[in-house]
Design an enzyme around this catalytic site. Structure first.
Site, short mmCIF file in Angstrom:
data_model
loop_
_atom_site.label_atom_id
_atom_site.label_comp_id
_atom_site.label_asym_id
_atom_site.label_seq_id
_atom_site.Cartn_x
_atom_site.Cartn_y
_atom_site.Cartn_z
CG HIS A 6 0.76 0.91 -6.64
ND1 HIS A 6 0.95 -0.38 -7.03
CD2 HIS A 6 0.77 0.90 -5.30
CE1 HIS A 6 1.07 -1.16 -5.97
NE2 HIS A 6 0.97 -0.40 -4.90
CD GLU A 39 1.66 -0.10 -10.56
OE1 GLU A 39 2.35 0.90 -10.31
OE2 GLU A 39 1.22 -0.87 -9.68
CB CYS A 79 4.27 0.26 -3.34
SG CYS A 79 3.17 0.33 -1.93
N1 GLN Z 1 2.04 -2.95 2.42
C1 GLN Z 1 2.90 -3.59 1.49
C2 GLN Z 1 4.21 -4.00 2.13
O1 GLN Z 1 4.45 -3.71 3.25
C3 GLN Z 1 3.16 -2.70 0.29
C4 GLN Z 1 1.89 -2.47 -0.45
C5 GLN Z 1 2.05 -2.23 -1.90
O2 GLN Z 1 3.06 -2.56 -2.53
N2 GLN Z 1 1.02 -1.68 -2.48
O3 GLN Z 1 4.99 -4.63 1.51
#
Ligand code: GLN
Length: 198
Positions: A171, A173, A78
């Site tokens: 994610h 995890e 992410c």
């Molecule tokens: N929206 C976040 C970003 O732009 C990422 C979100 C996340 O890591 N769950 O960095």
């Protein structure tokens, strides 16, 4: 037992540590460049990419992290993926560009900014479906030719890698399924260790 680092500046680092422990390895939380020493892989967790980039700059971790990624595998999830790739919108500092992926941040919109969905994994090591948690997730909008896709949500690639970097928009995890971390170890860390021993 492998020493696997988790960048612990912000975000979801503890849960990644718990998964690494469950798989029988030693998680080490990294906050300073010296703590990268002795690691055979590193996870950049989810969180907020703008905050990550600010802290990385402030703590002078940019070059040490890029150098580490030249030697050992790095897995970004992410926000961690955004830091490793390229983004088509503004960030306070340039992301690392270590994997040829262009992403759009927060790409699923306000209505459905977090959701759980089944994703399809396909690689030489595994073909199966797993449940994946997406939280204000980015979308991969373009991919370099050397990047291999590993997981799909419908038509969209949600996990991909090059020879040293693995990146997922979700994610791994946050579910009890350890498949993705095991894949990082088997497909990235173990081959890197055997290369380093040659
Ligand atoms: N929206 C976040 C970003 O732009 C990422 C979100 C996340 O890591 N769950 O960095």
């Amino acid at each position: 037992m492998l020493n696997i680092g988790i960048l612990a500046l912000q975000g979801d680092f503890e849960k990644h540590g718990a998964v690494i422990e469950r798989l029988g390895h030693r998680p080490l939380f990294v906050r300073r460049a010296e703590e990268l020493r002795g690691l055979v892989g590193l996870i950049l967790p989810g969180g907020e990419s703008t905050t990550f980039l600010h802290l990385i700059e402030k703590l002078q971790l940019r070059q040490p992290l890029i150098d580490f990624a030249g030697r050992w595998p790095v897995f970004g999830t992410c926000a961690g993926l955004i830091v490793l790739a390229r983004s088509n919108d503004n960030l306070p500092f340039p992301p690392f560009g270590l994997i040829d992926l262009e992403v759009t941040r927060n790409a699923y919109g306000r209505q459905i900014n977090s959701f759980i969905a089944r994703v399809e994994l396909k690689s030489q090591l595994m073909t199966r479906q797993i449940e994946a948690v997406f939280i204000r997730a980015p979308k991969i909008v373009s991919m370099g030719r050397e990047v291999v896709p590993y997981a799909w949500l419908g038509e969209e690639v949600v996990m991909a890698g090059n020879n040293r970097i693995l990146a997922a928009t979700f994610h791994p995890e946050l579910t009890s399924d350890t498949t993705i971390h095991q894949f990082f170890i088997d497909a990235y860390i173990l081959p890197a260790i055997s290369l380093s021993e040659r």
